[in-house]
Scaffold this motif. Structure first.
Motif, PDB file in Angstrom:
ATOM      1  N   LEU A 126       0.843  -1.204   0.000  1.00  9.54           N
ATOM      2  CA  LEU A 126       0.000   0.000   0.000  1.00  9.54           C
ATOM      3  C   LEU A 126       0.878   1.253   0.000  1.00  9.54           C
ATOM      4  N   ARG A 127       0.616   2.135  -0.931  1.00 11.00           N
ATOM      5  CA  ARG A 127       1.364   3.395  -0.981  1.00 11.00           C
ATOM      6  C   ARG A 127       1.003   4.258   0.227  1.00 11.00           C
ATOM      7  N   PRO A 128       1.978   4.955   0.821  1.00 10.64           N
ATOM      8  CA  PRO A 128       1.687   5.808   1.990  1.00 10.64           C
ATOM      9  C   PRO A 128       0.602   6.841   1.710  1.00 10.64           C
ATOM     10  N   GLU A 129       0.632   7.440   0.515  1.00 13.84           N
ATOM     11  CA  GLU A 129      -0.378   8.451   0.182  1.00 13.84           C
ATOM     12  C   GLU A 129      -1.775   7.834   0.132  1.00 13.84           C
ATOM     13  N   VAL A 130      -1.822   6.588  -0.333  1.00 13.57           N
ATOM     14  CA  VAL A 130      -3.103   5.886  -0.414  1.00 13.57           C
ATOM     15  C   VAL A 130      -3.596   5.541   0.982  1.00 13.57           C
ATOM     16  N   ALA A 131      -2.689   5.143   1.846  1.00 12.97           N
ATOM     17  CA  ALA A 131      -3.063   4.803   3.224  1.00 12.97           C
ATOM     18  C   ALA A 131      -3.744   5.988   3.910  1.00 12.97           C
ATOM     19  N   GLU A 132      -3.266   7.185   3.637  1.00 13.00           N
ATOM     20  CA  GLU A 132      -3.876   8.383   4.224  1.00 13.00           C
ATOM     21  C   GLU A 132      -5.304   8.577   3.724  1.00 13.00           C
ATOM     22  N   VAL A 133      -5.502   8.338   2.442  1.00 11.70           N
ATOM     23  CA  VAL A 133      -6.846   8.464   1.868  1.00 11.70           C
ATOM     24  C   VAL A 133      -7.781   7.415   2.464  1.00 11.70           C
ATOM     25  N   VAL A 134      -7.296   6.186   2.598  1.00  9.00           N
ATOM     26  CA  VAL A 134      -8.096   5.108   3.163  1.00  9.00           C
ATOM     27  C   VAL A 134      -8.492   5.427   4.602  1.00  9.00           C
ATOM     28  N   LEU A 135      -7.539   5.919   5.385  1.00 13.72           N
ATOM     29  CA  LEU A 135      -7.829   6.255   6.787  1.00 13.72           C
ATOM     30  C   LEU A 135      -8.887   7.348   6.871  1.00 13.72           C
ATOM     31  N   HIS A 136      -8.747   8.362   6.033  1.00 11.65           N
ATOM     32  CA  HIS A 136      -9.741   9.447   6.029  1.00 11.65           C
ATOM     33  C   HIS A 136     -11.128   8.907   5.688  1.00 11.65           C
ATOM     34  N   ALA A 137     -11.200   8.062   4.671  1.00  9.24           N
ATOM     35  CA  ALA A 137     -12.499   7.525   4.252  1.00  9.24           C
ATOM     36  C   ALA A 137     -13.093   6.605   5.315  1.00  9.24           C
ATOM     37  N   HIS A 138     -12.239   5.865   6.028  1.00 13.36           N
ATOM     38  CA  HIS A 138     -12.723   4.995   7.099  1.00 13.36           C
ATOM     39  C   HIS A 138     -13.428   5.805   8.196  1.00 13.36           C
ATOM     40  N   GLN A 139     -13.029   7.043   8.342  1.00 17.58           N
ATOM     41  CA  GLN A 139     -13.573   7.870   9.416  1.00 17.58           C
ATOM     42  C   GLN A 139     -14.869   8.568   9.034  1.00 17.58           C
ATOM     43  N   LEU A 140     -15.278   8.433   7.760  1.00 18.16           N
ATOM     44  CA  LEU A 140     -16.548   9.024   7.345  1.00 18.16           C
ATOM     45  C   LEU A 140     -17.688   8.157   7.869  1.00 18.16           C
ATOM     46  N   PRO A 141     -18.663   8.737   8.565  1.00 21.29           N
ATOM     47  CA  PRO A 141     -19.708   7.926   9.190  1.00 21.29           C
ATOM     48  C   PRO A 141     -20.851   7.513   8.278  1.00 21.29           C
ATOM     49  N   GLY A 142     -21.004   8.191   7.162  1.00 15.96           N
ATOM     50  CA  GLY A 142     -22.222   8.004   6.377  1.00 15.96           C
ATOM     51  C   GLY A 142     -22.197   6.830   5.421  1.00 15.96           C
ATOM     52  N   ASN A 143     -23.406   6.356   5.082  1.00 19.35           N
ATOM     53  CA  ASN A 143     -23.610   5.366   4.035  1.00 19.35           C
ATOM     54  C   ASN A 143     -23.750   6.114   2.713  1.00 19.35           C
ATOM     55  N   ALA A 144     -23.035   5.676   1.686  1.00 17.71           N
ATOM     56  CA  ALA A 144     -23.014   6.403   0.420  1.00 17.71           C
ATOM     57  C   ALA A 144     -24.377   6.471  -0.261  1.00 17.71           C
ATOM     58  N   SER A 145     -25.337   5.671   0.190  1.00 19.56           N
ATOM     59  CA  SER A 145     -26.680   5.711  -0.388  1.00 19.56           C
ATOM     60  C   SER A 145     -27.617   6.644   0.366  1.00 19.56           C
ATOM     61  N   SER A 146     -27.131   7.223   1.446  1.00 19.15           N
ATOM     62  CA  SER A 146     -27.973   8.128   2.247  1.00 19.15           C
ATOM     63  C   SER A 146     -27.937   9.537   1.663  1.00 19.15           C
ATOM     64  N   VAL A 147     -29.042  10.273   1.854  1.00 21.47           N
ATOM     65  CA  VAL A 147     -29.143  11.592   1.232  1.00 21.47           C
ATOM     66  C   VAL A 147     -28.641  12.719   2.128  1.00 21.47           C
ATOM     67  N   HIS A 148     -28.367  12.420   3.400  1.00 14.73           N
ATOM     68  CA  HIS A 148     -27.890  13.483   4.297  1.00 14.73           C
ATOM     69  C   HIS A 148     -26.431  13.831   3.995  1.00 14.73           C
ATOM     70  N   ALA A 149     -25.941  14.860   4.680  1.00 10.39           N
ATOM     71  CA  ALA A 149     -24.595  15.361   4.395  1.00 10.39           C
ATOM     72  C   ALA A 149     -23.527  14.290   4.578  1.00 10.39           C
TER      73      ALA A 149
END
Length: 390
Positions: free
Chosen positions: A17-40
């Protein structure tokens, strides 16, 4: 040689795993929402997925709307290799042709009846027999044929003439899928230029996370009637289930990094690969380099030293701090004779000793030097054993 410093030369199995990619993955892991939900929160997750879709499409010269995310290359191949894959308003294929050296996800993962599957032979360099394909296409009468061929082989790195095959197949009214898992991120891959109807990808082959892949269609004028995973309407109703936002986001980040400076990186890896190959031939002049007479991926070297068994060699290299493979990593922990080498007609005694060196973004010249040092020790042990036996 100190063994505390590891040299990883198994990028065709998984590229770290590239270090830059690991940062993106960590950030996305911390997003609470379901991508199918309409809220923010849901929209934030959706934004990550759609940005990744654009990046993955860009890696293969396609459009974002034609990218369908999956759990990996295996699922993507299983999804598309079905009689129900077709252009809108047209009939699907009733027969499947696959290369003899294809990945197991194609050979074993398609959804065609066994009596409707043909195996395309290869020559001693691993190149598909185009004359056989043409003859077979002309002999199937009114049947429509789906042809699945790798862009580049995972064990040998041999590159197939996919654009020529696509023209041939389309001339007979057929469909073409290419497994671009090993090629993408290592050499330029242009879906329109290849002329295929679909290709499949996997993120972890070029520095992305494991667990993310994609089926990329030539246009939005294709459909798959029999889906593998049914449920909600995710991924354009083709692949149900809540999306793996973190892995998909990482996939997109890795695709963007791989595309940037792709040709320069290919040249760098080719130089390192050729240096490793020269070391092998210096150490063992009678060594076989598999596919040496064909175009190969710039990062892949498959070789065999007569008398050396892969199983013992892998252990010896590992103890010396060098991680190699004996071929596909999909039978992890198992060292067995390769169907790829069998199809190429490699002598069984040699085939049992073929090792694969595969380089990637993290590979350095020092890694190649450490490989050469380890190879020299392994070969010296072999030659001493041969001398004492004589």
């Amino acid at each position: 040689m100190a063994t505390s410093q590891r040299t990883y030369l198994d990028h065709n199995a998984t590229s770290p795993l590239r270090p830059e990619v690991a940062e993106v993955v960590l950030h996305a892991h911390q997003l609470p929402g379901n991508a199918s939900s309409v809220h923010a929160e849901g929209r934030a997750a959706r934004t990550e997925i759609e940005a990744a879709r654009v990046a993955v499409a860009g890696l293969v010269g396609s459009r974002a709307k034609n990218v369908i995310f999956t759990s990996g290359g295996t699922e993507a191949a299983n999804l598309v290799l079905t009689p129900s894959f077709r252009q809108l308003g047209q009939r699907g294929a009733t027969r499947l042709l696959v290369g003899a050296t294809e990945h197991p996800c194609v050979l074993n993962g398609h959804r065609f009846p066994a009596d409707k599957v043909g195996i395309i032979p290869v020559d001693d360099q691993g190149i598909l027999d185009l004359a056989w394909i043409e003859a077979h296409l002309g002999a199937v009468g009114g049947e429509r044929v789906l042809v699945s061929v790798q862009l580049a082989n995972n064990e040998t790195g041999v590159v197939q003439p996919v654009s020529e095959i696509a023209k041939l197949v389309h001339g007979h009214g057929g469909l073409v899928h290419t497994d671009a898992v090993q090629a993408a991120g290592r050499v330029p891959v242009d879906l329109p230029g290849l002329g295929v109807d679909a290709l499949t990808l996997s993120a972890h082959k070029f520095g992305g996370p494991k667990g993310a892949g994609a089926l990329v269609l030539a246009s939005d004028q294709y459909e798959i009637g029999e889906r593998l995973i049914r449920g909600g309407g995710q991924e354009k109703n083709v692949r149900a289930g809540t999306e793996n936002v973190a892995a998909i986001a990482g996939f997109g980040a890795a695709a963007g990094l791989a595309l940037k400076g792709l040709e320069q990186e290919a040249e760098r890896l080719r130089g390192l690969r050729d240096e490793a190959q020269a070391h092998v031939r210096r150490i063992a002049p009678d060594a076989l380099v598999v596919g040496a007479g064909a175009e190969r991926l710039p990062n892949t070297l498959a070789f065999a030293i007569p008398g050396l068994k892969a199983e013992t060699a892998l252990i010896a290299f590992d103890l010396a701090g060098v991680a190699l493979s004996s071929g596909s990593a999909c039978s992890s922990g198992k060292v067995k004779r390769s169907h790829v080498l069998d199809a190429m007609g490699v002598e069984p005694a040699l085939a049992e000793g073929v090792l694969r060196v595969s380089l990637g973004w993290s590979t350095t010249k020092e890694d190649v030097i450490r490989f050469a040092e380890a190879c020299e020790k392994v070969a010296a042990t072999l030659y001493k054993r041969k001398a004492s036996a004589a």
